[in-house]
Write a protein that holds these residues in place. Structure first.
Motif, PDB file in Angstrom:
ATOM      1  N   UNK A 601       0.844  -1.209   0.000  1.00 51.73           N
ATOM      2  CA  UNK A 601       0.000   0.000   0.000  1.00 51.73           C
ATOM      3  C   UNK A 601       0.875   1.255   0.000  1.00 51.73           C
ATOM      4  N   UNK A 602       1.993   1.201   0.731  1.00 51.48           N
ATOM      5  CA  UNK A 602       2.884   2.361   0.797  1.00 51.48           C
ATOM      6  C   UNK A 602       3.479   2.673  -0.584  1.00 51.48           C
ATOM      7  N   UNK A 603       3.850   1.613  -1.324  1.00 49.60           N
ATOM      8  CA  UNK A 603       4.404   1.857  -2.667  1.00 49.60           C
ATOM      9  C   UNK A 603       3.359   2.515  -3.561  1.00 49.60           C
ATOM     10  N   UNK A 604       2.122   2.070  -3.420  1.00 53.69           N
ATOM     11  CA  UNK A 604       1.038   2.656  -4.231  1.00 53.69           C
ATOM     12  C   UNK A 604       0.896   4.140  -3.903  1.00 53.69           C
ATOM     13  N   UNK A 605       0.821   4.439  -2.603  1.00 51.06           N
ATOM     14  CA  UNK A 605       0.655   5.842  -2.183  1.00 51.06           C
ATOM     15  C   UNK A 605       1.850   6.674  -2.658  1.00 51.06           C
ATOM     16  N   UNK A 606       3.058   6.140  -2.504  1.00 50.97           N
ATOM     17  CA  UNK A 606       4.252   6.914  -2.869  1.00 50.97           C
ATOM     18  C   UNK A 606       4.271   7.246  -4.362  1.00 50.97           C
ATOM     19  N   UNK A 607       3.971   6.270  -5.192  1.00 54.39           N
ATOM     20  CA  UNK A 607       3.997   6.526  -6.645  1.00 54.39           C
ATOM     21  C   UNK A 607       2.907   7.516  -7.035  1.00 54.39           C
ATOM     22  N   UNK A 608       1.728   7.283  -6.502  1.00 55.50           N
ATOM     23  CA  UNK A 608       0.573   8.126  -6.826  1.00 55.50           C
ATOM     24  C   UNK A 608       0.833   9.580  -6.407  1.00 55.50           C
ATOM     25  N   UNK A 609       1.312   9.742  -5.159  1.00 59.15           N
ATOM     26  CA  UNK A 609       1.536  11.099  -4.656  1.00 59.15           C
ATOM     27  C   UNK A 609       2.730  11.758  -5.351  1.00 59.15           C
ATOM     28  N   UNK A 610       3.737  10.976  -5.686  1.00 60.76           N
ATOM     29  CA  UNK A 610       4.902  11.554  -6.365  1.00 60.76           C
ATOM     30  C   UNK A 610       4.485  12.064  -7.744  1.00 60.76           C
ATOM     31  N   UNK A 611       3.620  11.295  -8.423  1.00 61.41           N
ATOM     32  CA  UNK A 611       3.133  11.750  -9.731  1.00 61.41           C
ATOM     33  C   UNK A 611       2.324  13.034  -9.578  1.00 61.41           C
ATOM     34  N   UNK A 612       1.452  13.059  -8.574  1.00 65.00           N
ATOM     35  CA  UNK A 612       0.615  14.253  -8.362  1.00 65.00           C
ATOM     36  C   UNK A 612       1.492  15.476  -8.083  1.00 65.00           C
ATOM     37  N   UNK A 613       2.490  15.280  -7.235  1.00 64.45           N
ATOM     38  CA  UNK A 613       3.381  16.392  -6.865  1.00 64.45           C
ATOM     39  C   UNK A 613       4.187  16.861  -8.091  1.00 64.45           C
ATOM     40  N   UNK A 614       4.659  15.904  -8.908  1.00 60.67           N
ATOM     41  CA  UNK A 614       5.475  16.290 -10.082  1.00 60.67           C
ATOM     42  C   UNK A 614       4.691  17.211 -11.005  1.00 60.67           C
ATOM     43  N   UNK A 615       3.457  16.798 -11.341  1.00 59.15           N
ATOM     44  CA  UNK A 615       2.701  17.617 -12.288  1.00 59.15           C
ATOM     45  C   UNK A 615       2.270  18.935 -11.622  1.00 59.15           C
ATOM     46  N   UNK A 616       1.969  18.874 -10.320  1.00 57.40           N
ATOM     47  CA  UNK A 616       1.604  20.099  -9.598  1.00 57.40           C
ATOM     48  C   UNK A 616       2.784  21.078  -9.622  1.00 57.40           C
ATOM     49  N   UNK A 617       3.991  20.548  -9.495  1.00 57.30           N
ATOM     50  CA  UNK A 617       5.187  21.402  -9.527  1.00 57.30           C
ATOM     51  C   UNK A 617       5.299  22.089 -10.891  1.00 57.30           C
ATOM     52  N   UNK A 618       4.993  21.339 -11.962  1.00 60.72           N
ATOM     53  CA  UNK A 618       5.076  21.934 -13.306  1.00 60.72           C
ATOM     54  C   UNK A 618       4.010  23.010 -13.490  1.00 60.72           C
ATOM     55  N   UNK A 619       2.832  22.762 -12.910  1.00 64.46           N
ATOM     56  CA  UNK A 619       1.747  23.735 -13.007  1.00 64.46           C
ATOM     57  C   UNK A 619       2.151  25.059 -12.325  1.00 64.46           C
ATOM     58  N   UNK A 620       2.894  24.940 -11.239  1.00 61.84           N
ATOM     59  CA  UNK A 620       3.385  26.147 -10.556  1.00 61.84           C
ATOM     60  C   UNK A 620       4.500  26.792 -11.383  1.00 61.84           C
ATOM     61  N   UNK A 621       5.400  25.946 -11.845  1.00 60.54           N
ATOM     62  CA  UNK A 621       6.548  26.403 -12.644  1.00 60.54           C
ATOM     63  C   UNK A 621       6.086  27.212 -13.862  1.00 60.54           C
ATOM     64  N   UNK A 622       5.042  26.729 -14.515  1.00 59.37           N
ATOM     65  CA  UNK A 622       4.553  27.384 -15.742  1.00 59.37           C
ATOM     66  C   UNK A 622       3.632  28.562 -15.451  1.00 59.37           C
ATOM     67  N   UNK A 623       3.339  28.811 -14.181  1.00 65.06           N
ATOM     68  CA  UNK A 623       2.470  29.941 -13.837  1.00 65.06           C
ATOM     69  C   UNK A 623       0.996  29.669 -14.079  1.00 65.06           C
TER      70      UNK A 623
END
Ligand code: 3H9
Length: 697
Positions: A601-623
């Protein structure tokens, strides 16, 4: 005779005959900052030292009494005196002290009142112990004095729900002694005079006895175990209240220890971040622009979305013209709205009279020309660019000058829609979330040429409709759906690689989401994502790993709840995995030669949240989002993100950029196309900065 002494910037002391009036004036909400606490102590001492004073009365200036501790001080080194010490000092005063709260007396504000020797509320008063909403518990005597004034049951209810109660209820429960009409200063003065003439009794709350209420304690324990398992502070509320039968001072030491411990919990930090997120999103570059007046709106489309938007608008007092092409569609839309409003009446959210008045403001029509007099139009037809362009072309000709033309599109390019009109400055995206009459989030999508006052109008409309507006830029899916489209792929990869939809859902529900992604997909309708994937198919890069499972399930006609099955089968309240979906998953794995692996379950949460954070970071980066906290607000109020975690980028700060970068680099070994480190995260990992630093800019 009266004379006023300024104790400090926020506290003044006025003597009127033998009454000392202590005024708290710390705008905007009179939070009990250090200057308030220190000033109160000094004022009480000064009044006690003045032989002419017989009674002291505390009241506040401005729109409200003290709304609680100053949340901005949390996490910083404690400043003396603490609020509990200041309140104990008030209670220990040799001369009687009363309080006259008005507006809202919340948290530490209510605790100040509890420490005075009598309480005279100003009519319209609401009181509450909302600390739980910040991941805390009352920390200035509320759990000890509350039971002495209003009993354990009401104290537990207030402190565990965080709900405000009316002055009338507070009076009935014994929490306050009187409720009077008038300006706070006048009510305070009259209350003090009532003490002088013996008609208002005073006593120290700490001297009152507490009756143990086993039933209330047991009910609270059951509720916390069932619904509040993720909040560290909830069981502490119960334990502290339980200890109120002993000595107040000892109980307060325990309460204080719990409060300080909660300040250090991730759930406390997350809840406080969510509190600020709700307010931070209003800080937009267009905040100074004057919104255009909006009284009558048009809604095009009477489907689930259009009728939900119309319901929310009618509920907020707006007049609505609902447009559908056919009479049949229109009747259906009116039917949805009637059902929504009837539901609100049934749930006690709306009176029957208000519902009737709302329905009277609804004007259904099949004629677009009737939109000529509306102040704002929201187009809510299905996601097809050509259809939307055609509608906006028509609106350009029909609508009056200055009308705001909005699209409820959830993905499409608002610049392109605006280009179909001769007034791109009036065009904006107003992306509501389904069900629009319930969900709090509204993405206000600002296109290249949108005028500042049109943006301000979107925010003003959201406020009127009691929505939380977040400013977003133009891109496919804006903030929320763009990030969702990205991390949704990770869930698909996990499923194809071996995790079942049920395991993924359960892992994420245990993380705190109200519902896992596959249950959400079934609820929203799998056909929506399917249509979007078909739209994007031509532009999908060859390198991208594509999971066909969802499409294949849709091909069987299983679109989720509305068709009775999707990833799950829905059978009269019973939910179970859909064997057809499981068979498709097996077939797809076999077709791609994938041997299903095991995921924790931890691996699932980690991958899922890491993906969410990555794209969220790009959304901030691009304004696309103004700040990281705007992304957090989108997920908290539109995607069921667990409030106690504060939002995806608050959660990212809790993990730290270094760890996130490490994870992405590890995952990238298997799929370097999908997993790439966003530049902003790389920089944070290198210089030790955080998303919170960007919020503060
Ligand atoms: C506590 O009391 C702990 C104690 O038990 C123990 C201590 C030892 N501090 O909401 P608004 C700001 S915990 C600092 O838009 P409204 C807010 O950020 C506290 N700032 O107004 C905003 O700033 P900005 C328990 C605060 O009229 C501005 O004030 N108390 C605080 O819609 C206006 O706020 C609570 O949880 C604060 N406590 O609603 C009450 N409160 O303009 C929290 C507000 O820069 N507050 N601000 O964005 C509320 O529920 C609402 O603010 C209130 C007014 C109902 C009072």
């Amino acid at each position: 005779m009266t004379d006023v002494t300024k104790i400090n910037d926020v506290i003044s002391l006025e003597r009127v005959d033998s009454v000392a009036l202590v005024c708290i004036d710390n705008p905007p909400v009179n939070a009990s900052a250090q200057s308030v606490r220190a000033g109160l102590v000094q004022a009480i001492d000064a009044a006690n030292a003045d032989d002419a004073v017989e009674v002291i009365a505390i009241y506040a200036a401005g729109r409200t009494f003290v709304a609680g501790a100053d949340i901005r001080e949390f996490g910083k080194p404690p400043l003396s005196p603490s609020l509990p010490d200041a309140i104990n000092h008030i209670e220990a005063s040799a001369k009687p002290v009363i309080s006259a709260p008005h507006g809202t007396a919340l948290g530490g504000g209510l605790e100040i009142c509890m420490g005075t020797h009598a309480r005279v509320g100003v009519k319209g008063l609401r009181v509450g112990l909302p600390e739980i909403n910040l991941g805390l518990l009352p920390g200035a005597g509320g759990t000890q004095r509350g039971p002495r004034l209003m009993g354990m049951k009401h104290t537990l209810d207030m402190a565990l729900t965080g709900n405000m109660v009316s002055g009338e209820d507070a009076l009935a429960w014994g929490l306050i002694d009187r409720l009077e009409d008038g300006a706070p200063r006048d009510v305070a003065l009259a209350g003090a005079r009532a003490v002088l003439d013996g008609t208002l009794a005073t006593r120290r709350t700490s001297d009152l006895p507490v009756t143990v209420d086993e039933e209330a304690l047991a009910a609270a324990r059951a509720m916390v175990a069932k619904k509040m398992a993720n909040l560290d502070s909830a069981p502490m509320v119960i334990e502290a209240v339980e200890r109120s039968t002993g000595d107040v001072k000892e109980g307060m030491v325990f309460e204080r220890e719990c409060f300080m411990a909660c300040l250090k919990t991730a759930s406390g930090r997350g809840m406080q971040h969510a509190f600020f997120a709700e307010r931070a999103v209003a800080k937009i570059p267009e905040a100074g622009a004057t919104p255009r007046p909006v009284e009558k709106i048009g809604v095009i489309g009477g489907g689930t979305m259009g009728s939900g938007i119309a319901t929310a608008a009618l509920t907020s007092g707006l007049a609505v013209r609902l447009i559908e092409i056919s009479q049949e569609g229109l009747d259906k839309g009116v039917g949805f709205i009637t059902k929504n409003l009837d539901g609100a009446v049934k749930r006690g959210k709306m009176s029957a009279e208000k519902r009737d008045a709302a329905m009277a403001r609804l004007e259904p029509s099949t004629d677009m020309e009737t939109l000529a007099d509306v102040d704002l139009v929201i187009e809510a037809v299905f996601e097809n660019m050509d259809v939307k362009k055609d509608i906006f072309g028509q609106l350009d000709k029909i609508c009056k000058a200055g009308a705001v033309l909005a699209s409820n599109t959830s993905y499409l390019n608002v610049d392109e829609i605006a280009a179909a009109t001769s007034r791109a400055e009036d065009v904006i995206g107003l992306h509501f979330f389904s069900p629009a009459n319930i969900m709090k989030l509204l993405e206000v999508v600002v296109a290249e040429k949108t005028a500042p006052e049109v943006v301000a109008t979107g925010f003003a409309l959201a406020k009127k409709m009691r929505k939380i507006a977040v400013r977003a830029g133009v891109c496919d899916g804006f903030i929320g759906n763009r990030i969702l489209a990205y991390y949704g792929k990770t869930a698909g990869y996990l499923m194809e690689d071996g995790a079942s939809p049920e395991q993924i859902d359960t892992a994420l529900e245990n993380f705190g989401f109200a519902m896992g992604p596959y249950k959400v997909g079934d609820l929203a309708g799998l056909d929506i994502g399917w249509a979007n994937r078909k739209r994007m198919a031509a532009t999908r890069p060859n390198e991208e790993r594509y999971v066909r499972i969802h499409d294949k399930i849709c091909e069987t006609g299983a679109y989720g709840r509305k068709t009775g099955s999707g990833f799950y089968i829905y059978d009269e309240g019973d939910i179970r995995p859909n064997p057809v979906a499981l068979k498709i998953i097996d077939e797809e794995r076999a077709a791609k030669g994938i041997t299903p692996g095991d995921f924790t379950d931890q691996e699932i949460v980690d991958r899922y949240m890491t993906a969410m954070i990555s794209e969220a970071a790009r959304v901030v980066e691009e304004g696309i989002a103004l700040r990281p906290i705007d992304v957090d607000a989108v997920f908290l109020f539109g995607y069921g993100f667990p409030r106690f975690r504060g939002g995806p980028l608050k959660y990212a700060d809790e993990i730290g950029a270094t760890e996130i970068v490490k994870r992405i680099e590890t995952y990238a070994k298997d799929d370097p196309y999908y997993w790439k480190v966003p530049a902003i995260l790389r920089r944070m990992a290198e210089d030790g900065s955080t998303f919170a630093d960007l919020n503060d800019k």
